[in-house]
Design a protein around this motif. Structure first.
Motif, PDB file in Angstrom:
ATOM      1  N   ALA A  57       0.197  44.625 -29.478  1.00 22.58           N
ATOM      2  CA  ALA A  57      -0.659  44.874 -28.500  1.00 22.58           C
ATOM      3  C   ALA A  57      -0.255  46.443 -27.811  1.00 22.58           C
ATOM      4  N   ALA A  58       0.554  47.022 -28.162  1.00 24.11           N
ATOM      5  CA  ALA A  58       1.010  48.216 -27.651  1.00 24.11           C
ATOM      6  C   ALA A  58       0.473  49.530 -28.317  1.00 24.11           C
ATOM      7  N   ARG A  59       0.337  50.490 -27.663  1.00 24.31           N
ATOM      8  CA  ARG A  59      -0.029  51.941 -28.668  1.00 24.31           C
ATOM      9  C   ARG A  59       0.978  52.552 -29.179  1.00 24.31           C
ATOM     10  N   VAL A  60       2.404  52.731 -28.711  1.00 24.94           N
ATOM     11  CA  VAL A  60       3.279  53.340 -29.134  1.00 24.94           C
ATOM     12  C   VAL A  60       4.692  52.547 -28.890  1.00 24.94           C
ATOM     13  N   CYS A  61       5.357  52.702 -29.621  1.00 23.00           N
ATOM     14  CA  CYS A  61       7.044  51.860 -29.460  1.00 23.00           C
ATOM     15  C   CYS A  61       8.005  52.878 -29.431  1.00 23.00           C
ATOM     16  N   PRO A  92       2.794  53.231 -33.947  1.00 26.58           N
ATOM     17  CA  PRO A  92       3.561  54.294 -34.376  1.00 26.58           C
ATOM     18  C   PRO A  92       4.960  54.291 -33.138  1.00 26.58           C
ATOM     19  N   VAL A  93       5.834  55.211 -33.603  1.00 28.12           N
ATOM     20  CA  VAL A  93       6.967  54.958 -33.015  1.00 28.12           C
ATOM     21  C   VAL A  93       7.317  56.296 -32.474  1.00 28.12           C
ATOM     22  N   VAL A  94       8.362  56.403 -31.410  1.00 29.67           N
ATOM     23  CA  VAL A  94       9.032  57.726 -30.946  1.00 29.67           C
ATOM     24  C   VAL A  94      10.628  57.494 -30.852  1.00 29.67           C
ATOM     25  N   LEU A  95      11.154  58.462 -31.540  1.00 25.76           N
ATOM     26  CA  LEU A  95      12.856  58.327 -31.596  1.00 25.76           C
ATOM     27  C   LEU A  95      13.349  59.660 -31.027  1.00 25.76           C
ATOM     28  N   LEU A  96      14.307  59.680 -30.518  1.00 26.45           N
ATOM     29  CA  LEU A  96      15.106  60.647 -29.725  1.00 26.45           C
ATOM     30  C   LEU A  96      15.602  61.454 -30.584  1.00 26.45           C
ATOM     31  N   LYS A  97      15.588  62.872 -30.773  1.00 25.32           N
ATOM     32  CA  LYS A  97      16.372  63.982 -31.694  1.00 25.32           C
ATOM     33  C   LYS A  97      17.569  63.565 -31.680  1.00 25.32           C
ATOM     34  N   GLU A  98      18.092  63.193 -30.424  1.00 26.91           N
ATOM     35  CA  GLU A  98      19.635  63.237 -30.129  1.00 26.91           C
ATOM     36  C   GLU A  98      20.360  61.849 -30.781  1.00 26.91           C
ATOM     37  N   TYR A  99      19.412  60.962 -31.150  1.00 24.27           N
ATOM     38  CA  TYR A  99      19.613  59.559 -31.581  1.00 24.27           C
ATOM     39  C   TYR A  99      20.597  59.900 -32.947  1.00 24.27           C
ATOM     40  N   GLU A 153       3.753  59.931 -41.122  1.00 22.90           N
ATOM     41  CA  GLU A 153       2.891  58.631 -41.004  1.00 22.90           C
ATOM     42  C   GLU A 153       3.086  57.606 -40.186  1.00 22.90           C
ATOM     43  N   THR A 154       4.598  57.583 -39.644  1.00 21.91           N
ATOM     44  CA  THR A 154       5.042  56.315 -38.920  1.00 21.91           C
ATOM     45  C   THR A 154       5.004  56.824 -37.265  1.00 21.91           C
ATOM     46  N   LYS A 163       2.410  61.005 -23.657  1.00 18.11           N
ATOM     47  CA  LYS A 163       0.902  61.212 -23.126  1.00 18.11           C
ATOM     48  C   LYS A 163       0.055  61.464 -24.479  1.00 18.11           C
ATOM     49  N   ARG A 164       0.666  62.331 -25.186  1.00 17.58           N
ATOM     50  CA  ARG A 164      -0.245  62.584 -26.495  1.00 17.58           C
ATOM     51  C   ARG A 164      -0.439  61.460 -27.567  1.00 17.58           C
ATOM     52  N   MET A 165       0.556  60.648 -27.533  1.00 21.39           N
ATOM     53  CA  MET A 165       0.464  59.409 -28.450  1.00 21.39           C
ATOM     54  C   MET A 165      -0.415  58.274 -27.658  1.00 21.39           C
ATOM     55  N   ILE A 166      -0.338  58.348 -26.582  1.00 18.39           N
ATOM     56  CA  ILE A 166      -1.149  57.156 -25.701  1.00 18.39           C
ATOM     57  C   ILE A 166      -2.368  57.436 -25.882  1.00 18.39           C
ATOM     58  N   ARG A 167      -2.819  58.947 -25.859  1.00 18.03           N
ATOM     59  CA  ARG A 167      -4.305  59.293 -25.932  1.00 18.03           C
ATOM     60  C   ARG A 167      -4.806  59.125 -27.343  1.00 18.03           C
ATOM     61  N   GLY A 168      -3.718  58.799 -28.324  1.00 20.42           N
ATOM     62  CA  GLY A 168      -4.400  58.586 -29.615  1.00 20.42           C
ATOM     63  C   GLY A 168      -4.148  59.652 -30.735  1.00 20.42           C
ATOM     64  N   GLU A 169      -3.661  60.900 -30.136  1.00 23.47           N
ATOM     65  CA  GLU A 169      -3.305  62.069 -31.082  1.00 23.47           C
ATOM     66  C   GLU A 169      -2.398  61.686 -31.937  1.00 23.47           C
ATOM     67  N   GLY A 170      -2.673  62.013 -33.232  1.00 24.48           N
ATOM     68  CA  GLY A 170      -1.910  61.889 -34.452  1.00 24.48           C
ATOM     69  C   GLY A 170      -2.602  61.046 -35.366  1.00 24.48           C
ATOM     70  N   ALA A 171      -2.539  61.505 -36.711  1.00 23.42           N
ATOM     71  CA  ALA A 171      -3.184  60.432 -37.673  1.00 23.42           C
ATOM     72  C   ALA A 171      -2.218  59.306 -38.212  1.00 23.42           C
ATOM     73  N   PHE A 172      -1.612  58.745 -37.471  1.00 21.76           N
ATOM     74  CA  PHE A 172      -0.457  57.619 -37.955  1.00 21.76           C
ATOM     75  C   PHE A 172      -0.980  56.587 -38.934  1.00 21.76           C
ATOM     76  N   ARG A 173      -0.507  56.239 -39.804  1.00 24.04           N
ATOM     77  CA  ARG A 173      -0.761  54.920 -40.860  1.00 24.04           C
ATOM     78  C   ARG A 173       0.870  54.224 -40.754  1.00 24.04           C
ATOM     79  N   PRO A 174       1.361  53.605 -39.727  1.00 24.67           N
ATOM     80  CA  PRO A 174       2.873  53.312 -39.991  1.00 24.67           C
ATOM     81  C   PRO A 174       2.841  52.171 -40.971  1.00 24.67           C
ATOM     82  N   ARG A 175       1.826  50.954 -40.769  1.00 20.04           N
ATOM     83  CA  ARG A 175       2.062  49.993 -41.648  1.00 20.04           C
ATOM     84  C   ARG A 175       2.046  50.026 -43.026  1.00 20.04           C
ATOM     85  N   ARG A 176       0.841  50.936 -43.286  1.00 21.27           N
ATOM     86  CA  ARG A 176       0.825  51.262 -44.755  1.00 21.27           C
ATOM     87  C   ARG A 176       2.081  52.028 -45.428  1.00 21.27           C
TER      88      ARG A 176
END
Length: 847
Positions: A282-286, A308-315, A326-327, A341-354
């Protein structure tokens, strides 16, 4: 009452500072330098620990390279891993230890092992050489940073061992190591079953962001809240988690309030796995905001939810390999707000499940692992006639198909034959602290315990924190002061402070990491099933389950159907895990064998009703019957783990003062870093090693046989819950010896018929007197009449019945009789069958 804003702000600043220190790699540089110094001084063990830590925590390649140069000099690690693991190999069979391929004559099986703590357990409890003769091992470490003693222990063997290695630095390290450890570019996040998310694909997006992470500070919720404040009040967030690292949900709520974003957040704590998937979908981004982990499973689960997901570069960790265009995205922390902000607006052609279905589904990962292990076997000229059974992690390993579970269950059970008695593996003491120094320090520690020094230090700090409004930390310190105190006046002062801190209405500070469902019918045992008009009775063993119930169960609904009976693990009932239940109106019965605990609950005058019974009062007398006529081959038996709290050195010191030799049986197992070898080394120090015979990890029937073969039984710890070994000794018709300054529920059962309470200075003389039969003891007769499981069950039943009738509640059926051995179990098989449905039905009370 929460902490002040200044206090919370200071903590946030300190954690930010700590992150900067970690990112600059300062701890690794300091550890490497100290390790090099210890290496020059010949302190190999300490050098090893520091150098390994330096490599694991390093962010600079130069530090890793220098640490690796020393690692190569120190390998192989031919001795046991970093310390005795509290994990049990036997308890993990069929879960964290899973047979993926059965062995056949001439063909090895494959054994999958999860979690680093089990590597130490294997080293400590298993004949690894025999195991490797029949199985190829596949190890899945818990955490990034493979320069780890528990893993590198396995470099001493010639047989190839496969290590799942999702993090690139770890993969390169294992490759450069050029040992028998073979890296496999798969992580624990690559075993998700895609079908779990299918019912929720395409769900309405109720949340902009979801974060599935425990409430501990290492997950860095504050970083999200800082961005959330900048994103604006319209941004909705779902937080899924549970208590960890001493932090509960209230600690995270406090952080959210500090940043002014509490109203934008919905919390989900200890929810069922299916609901986790529902919320994620039910979320737009993890997001994942930690700086280091193993191979986090929440992000792959989000991908299978098509989020789609967001991970820190420092991780640093195994998730990086799965975050591709894709993810999701990998961004510096400084760019987190703009990216969200960009990902919540739906920017980016993500296909994480596929992408996830094609690359990291459990079936795909299983196929890759199968090909790697198969190719290695064939390259070495070994047959391969059967492939690996597909499995998934949810969270422990389990087979994907029920047919495989039935087919391989006997092979999982059969792994017990590789367990060993540590007596087969005796090694010299490896501690660099001389034994006389360790014993002197232990004696000082015991004297401080007797003098309640720690209690006197904790009390004024706790009282000051209570005055400043920090009730959470105040409760922790005051409860510790009360539990450790041997001074009545200090306990009274602690209880006075407690009145201002009750009731404890928020979630507990300690995580019950184990799902309680696996304890149904054992540590959570229905003694009486509920009906439409009459409450049932539920028996709960061990303090950690009190915390787990509070976290995972709707306690109010449970209390509407059941009367609860608690059996805490340890003496000292001024304990948050227990006091949490004072918020409820329904009476809860608490077994309170220790007099001080009984009196404390009486003075508390709450819904917690003390019962003068203890864990030591549930022994089944029949367990000893076959061995009652055993020949007396030992003068003394001591049934206690090898940890320092059991104080074996006190027995050895007493033996060393005697002119005559006493034959002693020691029954135990590794604990608290203590091993059979460390206990034997102390015995050699006192010159009494030849008087001892060790029995390690023996079956319960053998424990009874050895105990019946002794003339007296001894317990030398200063504090416990209600020791069952002495109670079992009584049913073996063996008199017991207890120290007069012991605190615990077993004290009430030491009467003239059963044994002696002695001063430590008189121990040697007392042992000789009791072992030589100079007093007419009748321990079994007294125990049968007073503390058998049947007698205790009858007493408990009468108390419960009287309470119900007094409150005007019906009581038409009595409770079932049970025994503890070590988990609770019904005495009558008919009760087990009759109440099995009620035990399974406890699932209905989950939150």
């Amino acid at each position: 009452m929460g902490r002040s804003k200044l206090w919370v702000g200071t903590e946030i600043a300190l954690r930010d500072l700590n992150d900067r220190i970690v990112l600059r790699g300062l701890p690794s540089r300091v550890a490497l330098r100290l390790g090099q110094i210890y290496l020059r001084l010949g302190q190999r063990s300490r050098a090893l620990s520091l150098i390994f830590f330096a490599h694991r925590s390093a962010r600079a390649e130069s530090v890793r390279s220098r640490a690796e140069a020393h690692v190569s000099e120190l390998l192989p690690l031919a001795h046991a891993a970093s310390g005795s693991s509290r994990a049990s190999f036997e308890e993990a069979l069929g879960g964290r230890v899973l047979v993926l391929k059965r062995p056949k004559p001439g063909e090895r099986g494959v054994l999958f092992v999860m979690f680093t703590e089990l590597f130490a357990a294997i080293a400590d409890q298993v004949d690894v050489q025999r195991l490797l003769a029949e199985y190829t091992l596949v190890l899945e470490p818990s955490w990034s940073g493979y320069c780890d003693r528990d893993l590198l222990f396995f470099t001493q063997f010639e047989e190839p061992i496969f290590a799942l290695t999702a993090e690139r630095l770890d993969y390169d390290f294992i490759t450069r190591l050029d040992s028998n450890l073979h890296p496999v570019f798969i992580g624990s996040g690559d075993w998700v079953d895609p079908s779990i998310a299918e019912p929720f694909i395409g769900a309405e997006k109720r949340y902009d962001i979801v974060m599935n992470a425990h409430w501990g500070p290492s997950k860095r919720h504050r970083v999200l809240f800082r961005s959330l404040k900048a994103l604006g009040s319209h941004c909705r967030v779902a937080l899924i988690g549970g208590p960890w690292e001493g932090c509960d949900r209230d600690a995270v709520v406090e952080l959210a309030r500090y940043f002014g974003v509490r109203e934008q957040i919905e919390f989900f704590e200890r929810i069922p796995y299916a609901q986790v998937m529902e919320v994620m979908a039910a979320a737009r981004v993890c997001v994942l905001l930690s700086l280091k982990e193993g191979a986090n499973r929440a992000l792959p689960e989000a991908m299978f939810c098509d989020v789609p997901v967001v991970l820190l570069k420092e991780y640093v960790g195994g998730c990086q390999k799965n975050v591709v265009p894709e993810t999701g995205v990998i961004v510096p922390q400084a760019d987190l707000t703009a990216t969200l902000k960009r990902m919540i607006r739906g920017e980016g052609a993500f296909r994480p499940r596929r992408w996830a279905l094609q690359n990291i589904a459990c079936v795909k990962s299983g196929e890759r692992l199968n090909e790697i292990v198969k190719a290695d076997a064939q390259q070495r000229g070994f047959p391969w006639t059967e492939d690996l059974a597909p499995h998934k992690n949810a969270p422990e390993s389990r087979y994907l198909h029920e047919d495989d579970e039935r087919r391989l269950a006997p092979f999982n059970d059969d792994l017990r034959r590789f367990l060993v008695d540590r007596s087969e593996k005796e090694e010299p003491n490896r501690s660099k602290v001389p034994i006389p120094v360790r014993l002197a320090l232990k004696d000082v520690s015991d004297q401080l315990t007797r003098a309640s020094v720690a209690s006197h230090l904790a009390y004024p700090i706790g009282r000051a924190l209570a005055a400043f409004g920090d009730s959470d930390r105040a409760l922790s310190l005051i409860s510790r002061a009360h539990r450790m105190s041997r001074a009545p006046e200090l306990r009274e002062r602690c209880e006075a402070v407690l009145q201002g801190l009750l009731p404890v209405t928020h979630a507990l500070h300690v995580t019950g990491t184990d799902p309680i469902e696996r304890h149904f019918g054992k540590r959570l045992l229905v003694l009486k099933e509920p009906s439409a008009k009459e409450r049932g009775v539920l028996f709960v063993m061990f303090s950690e389950l009190l915390a787990a119930i509070a976290e995972q169960v709707d306690v109010k609904r449970l209390l509407a159907d059941y009367t609860l009976v608690f059996e805490p693990s340890w003496s000292g009932y001024f304990d948050r895990d227990l006091l949490f239940y004072t918020q409820f109106e329904d009476p809860i019965f608490v077994l309170s064998g220790e007099r001080g605990d009984f009196q404390f609950l009486e003075r508390l005058a709450s819904n917690l009703i003390p019962v003068p019974l203890a864990p030591c009062d549930w022994v089944d007398p029949s367990v000893a019957e076959p061995y009652l006529q055993s020949e007396k081959t030992f003068d003394v038996v001591m049934n206690a783990h090898w940890g320092s709290s059991k104080r074996h050195h006190v027995l050895f010191r007493a033996l060393a003062t005697l002119s005559e030799e006493l034959r002693v049986a020691l029954i135990g197992g590794s604990w608290e870093g203590g091993t059979r070898e460390s206990v034997a080394a102390v015995a050699r120090h006192f010159g009494v090693r030849e008087q001892l015979e060790f029995f390690e990890r023996i079956p319960f029937e053998r424990v009874m046989q050895v105990t019946c073969s002794a003339r007296c039984s001894v317990l030398l710890s200063l504090k416990e819950g209600s020791n069952r070994a002495l109670a079992e000794s009584m049913f073996c018709d063996v008199p017991v010896v207890l120290l007069e300054d012991h605190v615990g529920g077993i004290h009430k059962n030491i009467v003239p018929e059963t044994g002696v309470v002695a001063a430590e200075r008189d121990l040697a003389e007392t042992l000789v007197r009791v072992a030589r039969g100079s007093q007419n003891f009748q321990p079994r007769a007294w125990a049968l009449a007073n503390v058998s499981c049947l007698e205790s069950g009858t007493k408990l039943n009468e108390l419960l019945r009287a309470s119900a009738i007094e409150r005007g509640l019906p009581w038409t059926r009595d409770i079932a009789h049970h025994a503890n051995s070590p988990d609770a179990q019904y005495l009558d098989a008919a009760d087990a069958e009759r109440l099995s449905e009620a035990n399974r039905g406890l699932r209905a009370y989950f939150k």
